[in-house]
Design a protein around this motif. Structure first.
Motif, PDB file in Angstrom:
ATOM      1  N   GLU A   7      31.099  41.650  41.691  1.00 36.19           N
ATOM      2  CA  GLU A   7      31.833  42.913  41.594  1.00 36.19           C
ATOM      3  C   GLU A   7      31.768  43.495  40.188  1.00 36.19           C
ATOM      4  OE1 GLU A   7      33.918  46.182  42.987  1.00 36.19           O
ATOM      5  OE2 GLU A   7      32.848  44.620  44.060  1.00 36.19           O
ATOM      6  N   VAL A   8      31.787  42.641  39.173  1.00 35.12           N
ATOM      7  CA  VAL A   8      31.708  43.136  37.794  1.00 35.12           C
ATOM      8  C   VAL A   8      30.367  43.829  37.553  1.00 35.12           C
ATOM      9  CG1 VAL A   8      31.698  42.470  35.350  1.00 35.12           C
ATOM     10  CG2 VAL A   8      33.395  41.477  36.908  1.00 35.12           C
ATOM     11  N   ASP A   9      29.281  43.260  38.094  1.00 37.79           N
ATOM     12  CA  ASP A   9      27.977  43.924  37.965  1.00 37.79           C
ATOM     13  C   ASP A   9      28.030  45.333  38.560  1.00 37.79           C
ATOM     14  OD1 ASP A   9      26.482  41.814  36.734  1.00 37.79           O
ATOM     15  OD2 ASP A   9      26.325  40.825  38.688  1.00 37.79           O
ATOM     16  N   ARG A  10      28.663  45.469  39.714  1.00 31.93           N
ATOM     17  CA  ARG A  10      28.761  46.778  40.359  1.00 31.93           C
ATOM     18  C   ARG A  10      29.607  47.749  39.520  1.00 31.93           C
ATOM     19  NH1 ARG A  10      27.964  43.234  44.502  1.00 31.93           N
ATOM     20  NH2 ARG A  10      30.084  42.504  44.800  1.00 31.93           N
ATOM     21  N   LEU A  22      27.759  54.003  25.988  1.00 30.34           N
ATOM     22  CA  LEU A  22      28.612  52.869  25.613  1.00 30.34           C
ATOM     23  C   LEU A  22      27.935  51.533  25.920  1.00 30.34           C
ATOM     24  CD1 LEU A  22      32.093  54.100  26.904  1.00 30.34           C
ATOM     25  CD2 LEU A  22      31.218  54.139  24.553  1.00 30.34           C
ATOM     26  N   ASP A  23      28.298  50.535  25.126  1.00 34.00           N
ATOM     27  CA  ASP A  23      27.832  49.155  25.344  1.00 34.00           C
ATOM     28  C   ASP A  23      28.883  48.455  26.195  1.00 34.00           C
ATOM     29  OD1 ASP A  23      27.031  46.496  25.268  1.00 34.00           O
ATOM     30  OD2 ASP A  23      27.494  46.247  23.131  1.00 34.00           O
ATOM     31  N   PHE A  24      28.529  48.127  27.430  1.00 30.19           N
ATOM     32  CA  PHE A  24      29.480  47.516  28.353  1.00 30.19           C
ATOM     33  C   PHE A  24      29.417  45.999  28.387  1.00 30.19           C
ATOM     34  CE2 PHE A  24      29.266  51.878  29.837  1.00 30.19           C
ATOM     35  CZ  PHE A  24      30.616  52.162  29.993  1.00 30.19           C
ATOM     36  N   SER A  25      28.713  45.390  27.436  1.00 33.21           N
ATOM     37  CA  SER A  25      28.611  43.927  27.441  1.00 33.21           C
ATOM     38  C   SER A  25      29.975  43.229  27.311  1.00 33.21           C
ATOM     39  CB  SER A  25      27.628  43.435  26.375  1.00 33.21           C
ATOM     40  OG  SER A  25      28.038  43.813  25.076  1.00 33.21           O
ATOM     41  N   PRO A  26      30.964  43.789  26.580  1.00 32.56           N
ATOM     42  CA  PRO A  26      32.274  43.120  26.577  1.00 32.56           C
ATOM     43  C   PRO A  26      32.895  43.036  27.979  1.00 32.56           C
ATOM     44  CG  PRO A  26      32.134  44.623  24.727  1.00 32.56           C
ATOM     45  CD  PRO A  26      30.926  44.886  25.613  1.00 32.56           C
ATOM     46  N   LEU A  27      32.733  44.095  28.773  1.00 38.10           N
ATOM     47  CA  LEU A  27      33.263  44.080  30.137  1.00 38.10           C
ATOM     48  C   LEU A  27      32.570  43.028  30.983  1.00 38.10           C
ATOM     49  CD1 LEU A  27      34.547  46.829  29.277  1.00 38.10           C
ATOM     50  CD2 LEU A  27      34.089  47.581  31.598  1.00 38.10           C
ATOM     51  N   SER A  31      35.829  41.081  31.823  1.00 45.42           N
ATOM     52  CA  SER A  31      36.254  41.439  33.180  1.00 45.42           C
ATOM     53  C   SER A  31      36.102  40.240  34.110  1.00 45.42           C
ATOM     54  CB  SER A  31      35.452  42.631  33.704  1.00 45.42           C
ATOM     55  OG  SER A  31      35.809  43.802  32.999  1.00 45.42           O
ATOM     56  N   ARG A  32      35.070  39.451  33.883  1.00 49.89           N
ATOM     57  CA  ARG A  32      34.916  38.227  34.687  1.00 49.89           C
ATOM     58  C   ARG A  32      36.016  37.224  34.354  1.00 49.89           C
ATOM     59  NH1 ARG A  32      29.331  39.739  34.099  1.00 49.89           N
ATOM     60  NH2 ARG A  32      28.506  40.058  36.217  1.00 49.89           N
ATOM     61  N   VAL A  33      36.332  37.089  33.074  1.00 48.55           N
ATOM     62  CA  VAL A  33      37.422  36.194  32.683  1.00 48.55           C
ATOM     63  C   VAL A  33      38.719  36.651  33.342  1.00 48.55           C
ATOM     64  CG1 VAL A  33      38.855  35.415  30.739  1.00 48.55           C
ATOM     65  CG2 VAL A  33      36.357  35.419  30.523  1.00 48.55           C
ATOM     66  N   ASP A  34      38.970  37.954  33.331  1.00 44.63           N
ATOM     67  CA  ASP A  34      40.184  38.499  33.940  1.00 44.63           C
ATOM     68  C   ASP A  34      40.227  38.215  35.442  1.00 44.63           C
ATOM     69  OD1 ASP A  34      42.636  40.138  33.944  1.00 44.63           O
ATOM     70  OD2 ASP A  34      41.394  41.546  35.087  1.00 44.63           O
ATOM     71  N   ARG A  35      39.118  38.443  36.122  1.00 47.51           N
ATOM     72  CA  ARG A  35      39.078  38.210  37.573  1.00 47.51           C
ATOM     73  C   ARG A  35      39.244  36.726  37.888  1.00 47.51           C
ATOM     74  NH1 ARG A  35      37.304  42.712  40.315  1.00 47.51           N
ATOM     75  NH2 ARG A  35      36.467  41.540  42.064  1.00 47.51           N
TER      76      ARG A  35
END
Length: 165
Positions: A7-10, A22-27, A31-35
């Protein structure tokens, strides 16, 4: 071989389309850690529920259990380990005393102070909860080989240390 997408990839893919500046590498990491944290929270709550404990009760009881025999700490030590206010800790100790999971005892080194001591029932519950918790967490990580788990633990430790200063 096709790469699997979560889902994070999507989500990140959609953002990249909308905001390519923007650089979305932090997400991709956090975001995976959060999920994963949400899955972990559910597993922990279930492990505690099966031992008839609330998460806040687990925090206090596990601090006492980790202290080793005689399984007692001062309220100040409990505050340091659980990161709550003194009023909150007093309330928590009162409630745990009411459930007979801990008891207050005079500190033999300082008659004006008290120590919070884990009761036999408290020890039984916290021991059952940690067994259930370790089993649940092992299941969550079961897809990863031991080496990957060790590398991941090391990377998360490195990140965590930057917040522990």
């Amino acid at each position: 071989m096709a790469t699997e997408h979560d889902e994070v990839d999507r989500i990140v893919g959609a953002w990249v389309t909308q905001r390519p500046d923007l650089d979305f590498s932090p997400l991709e990491v956090l975001s995976r850690v959060d999920r994963l944290s949400r899955h972990l929270d559910r597993a922990r709550r279930e492990a505690f529920r099966r031992s008839d404990l609330e998460p806040w009760e687990w925090d206090v009881l596990s601090a006492l259990r980790r202290a080793g025999e005689p399984y007692q700490l001062s309220p100040k030590q409990l505050l340091q380990q659980t990161l709550v206010s003194s009023g909150t800790m007093t309330n928590r100790i009162d409630r745990l005393v009411g459930r007979r999971l801990v008891r207050r005892e005079a500190d033999p080194a300082d008659g004006r102070s008290v120590l919070v001591t884990l009761t036999d029932d408290g020890k039984t519950r916290v021991d059952a909860a940690i067994t259930r918790l370790v089993d649940a967490e092992a299941e969550l990580l079961g897809i990863l080989p031991r080496g990957d788990r060790e590398r991941l633990a090391g990377l998360l430790r490195k990140l965590s240390l930057s917040f522990d200063v």
